[in-house]
Design an enzyme around this catalytic site. Structure first.
Site, PDB file in Angstrom:
ATOM      1  N   ARG A 117       0.818  -1.204   0.000  1.00 47.74           N
ATOM      2  CA  ARG A 117       0.000   0.000   0.000  1.00 47.74           C
ATOM      3  C   ARG A 117       0.859   1.264   0.000  1.00 47.74           C
ATOM      4  NH1 ARG A 117      -3.187   2.191   5.190  1.00 47.74           N
ATOM      5  NH2 ARG A 117      -4.220   3.986   4.250  1.00 47.74           N
ATOM      6  N   HIS A 121       0.373   4.053  -2.868  1.00 45.82           N
ATOM      7  CA  HIS A 121      -0.192   5.364  -2.541  1.00 45.82           C
ATOM      8  C   HIS A 121       0.749   6.498  -2.925  1.00 45.82           C
ATOM      9  CE1 HIS A 121      -3.754   4.438   0.272  1.00 45.82           C
ATOM     10  NE2 HIS A 121      -3.531   3.407  -0.521  1.00 45.82           N
ATOM     11  N   HIS A 250      -5.449  -7.556  -3.855  1.00 45.37           N
ATOM     12  CA  HIS A 250      -6.300  -7.725  -2.675  1.00 45.37           C
ATOM     13  C   HIS A 250      -6.297  -9.160  -2.172  1.00 45.37           C
ATOM     14  CE1 HIS A 250      -9.126  -3.975  -2.507  1.00 45.37           C
ATOM     15  NE2 HIS A 250      -8.068  -3.867  -1.729  1.00 45.37           N
ATOM     16  N   TRP A 282      -9.956 -10.782   2.117  1.00 41.28           N
ATOM     17  CA  TRP A 282     -10.526 -11.108   0.811  1.00 41.28           C
ATOM     18  C   TRP A 282     -10.337 -12.588   0.486  1.00 41.28           C
ATOM     19  CZ3 TRP A 282      -8.742  -6.380   2.012  1.00 41.28           C
ATOM     20  CH2 TRP A 282      -9.422  -5.257   1.541  1.00 41.28           C
ATOM     21  N   ASP A 311     -14.763  -4.577  -5.913  1.00 39.49           N
ATOM     22  CA  ASP A 311     -14.370  -5.957  -6.206  1.00 39.49           C
ATOM     23  C   ASP A 311     -15.431  -6.634  -7.082  1.00 39.49           C
ATOM     24  OD1 ASP A 311     -12.084  -5.756  -4.524  1.00 39.49           O
ATOM     25  OD2 ASP A 311     -13.313  -6.215  -2.775  1.00 39.49           O
TER      26      ASP A 311
END
Length: 438
Positions: A117, A121, A250, A282, A311
């Site tokens: 992440r 980002h 994910h 997930w 999703d």
């Protein structure tokens, strides 16, 4: 940035993650001028992380849709200075060593999702319609500054900075932009994912005024999920295939309702950790990078697994569905497309020094032609006649540039000769001993 890229915060390390407003105490003042750089100092990260009770949120591009993103951050925050404030490229040797340290960090802290992440980002603010650097956003290290760190989408990422703090202090000749992307790619690879064809040498921005405005990262639950994904990722220059491939990240991590507004407080897959227990993942094995994300969404058989609106859109939108179905049935295709999309994302908006970048994986390329001089133990270059002789002998026993001999070929020859020598020696000793007593 896994597409929901989303609003979910996947936590992996030992403590919880909440949104943080960085207090003045978190910033080390070096000047009274409001225009001085406002950079979160590493020494302040410890208090920040503990005050936010957080250690590793890890959704990809996660933030809560309930938070309204302001278009412009407050630029008049307090002043700080941390190393380095000048734009600088990275040192190849330090990049290699830092990668090994990141592997150790991942194996001890289980913080793969939040490091993925972090890189996403920093890069995901890129706007292809803006030519100037750093106004265009992208992978430039701006996420280390307070104004951008306070964006709703970046909630909890102060903990990612805390995790890599010792590595940055140890390897001062690596830019923040490179370190963020190195950590992200290494996290994917260490979780069992594909090797990412990365390059380094990204130049850092040097002041908080160079941070992009808030609002460039995706939501998890927009009114029209497919349209929202395209709006955000087309702005970065990515296409439908890359959107779906990146969504597959994910497969890592979990979401917590108290942080993102999404997911269950706990499931049978997350109640025992690793890291702090809880949240909703997930996939069943949420620290393993594979194509389970696509298979699980397609089958929809387990209520303990999370499916965000963005999703679900992957199997509802016709164009997205083509790739989602493909990746659900073909893990090799998913790995190939994901590696390419991740590498492309990591380069978005970056300015490289040197311009061609730095490659740190220096293994010999597949199919490399045989060069006799490379196998010489002498410093002096072999003569052309000697090279031809070595090549002729090599090819005489079945080797060629396109058909190299197996590594155990010569070992087998040596073993065979040794056996013959021992056999003849044994037979010779037996014959002479027949007459030794006479």
């Amino acid at each position: 940035m896994a597409l929901s890229l989303s609003a979910a915060s996947h936590s992996l390390c030992s403590s919880s993650t909440t949104r943080v407003s960085l207090p003045p105490a978190a910033v080390s003042s070096s000047s009274s001028s409001p225009s001085s750089p406002s950079l979160v100092s590493f020494s302040s990260l410890r208090s920040l992380a503990s005050s936010s009770s957080s250690s590793s949120s890890s959704s990809l591009f996660p933030h809560s849709p309930s938070l309204v993103q302001r278009k412009h951050p407050n630029r008049g925050s307090s002043n700080t200075v941390v190393s380095p404030t000048r734009a600088a490229a990275s040192d190849a040797a330090q990049l290699k060593s830092a990668k090994e340290d990141i592997k150790v960090l991942l194996r001890t802290k289980f913080c793969h999702p939040i490091l993925v992440r972090l890189g996403w980002h920093d890069a995901g603010t890129y706007n292809k319609n803006i030519e100037e650097w750093p106004q265009r956003g992208g992978a430039n290290g701006s996420l280390r500054f307070e104004p951008e760190l306070k964006h709703a989408a970046n909630a909890g990422l102060v903990n990612a900075l805390k995790l890599i703090e010792p590595i940055k202090e140890k390897y001062s000749n690596i830019s923040f932009a490179d370190l963020f992307q190195l950590a992200s790619a290494t996290a994917v690879e260490e979780a069992g994912g594909p090797e990412i064809p990365m390059k380094y040498g990204r130049v850092d921005v040097s002041a908080p005024e160079q941070c992009p405005e808030e609002g460039r990262l995706p939501d998890a639950g927009p009114p029209s999920p497919a349209d929202h994904l395209r709006e955000v990722f087309y702005r970065m220059g990515l296409n439908d295939k890359e959107i779906v491939a990146l969504s597959g990240a994910h497969t890592l991590g979990r979401s917590r309702p108290d942080r993102s507004g999404w997911g269950k407080p706990e499931t049978k897959y997350t109640k025992a950790g690793p890291g702090e227990p809880g949240g909703q993942s997930w996939t069943v094995k949420w620290l393993k990078f594979d194509n389970s994300y696509f298979k699980d969404i397609k089958e929809k058989r387990d209520e303990d697994l999370l499916v965000l609106p963005t999703d679900a859109a992957l199997f509802e939108d016709p164009s997205f569905k083509y790739y989602a179905e493909k990746y659900a049935g073909d893990p090799a295709a998913f790995f190939k497309d994901y590696a390419e999309a991740h590498a492309k994302l990591s380069n978005l908006g970056a300015k490289f020094d040197p311009p061609e970048g730095i490659i740190i994986d220096n293994g010999p390329a597949q199919g490399e032609k045989f060069v006799a001089a490379k196998y010489s133990t002498q410093k002096k270059e072999l003569s052309d006649s000697m090279k031809k002789k070595i090549r002729a002998e090599y090819e005489a026993i079945g080797g060629s540039p396109d058909n190299p001999l197996p590594t155990n070929y010569f070992l087998n020859i040596i073993i065979a000769i040794s056996v013959l020598v021992l056999l003849f020696t044994f037979l010779g000793n037996n014959n002479s001993s027949d007459y030794s007593g006479f």
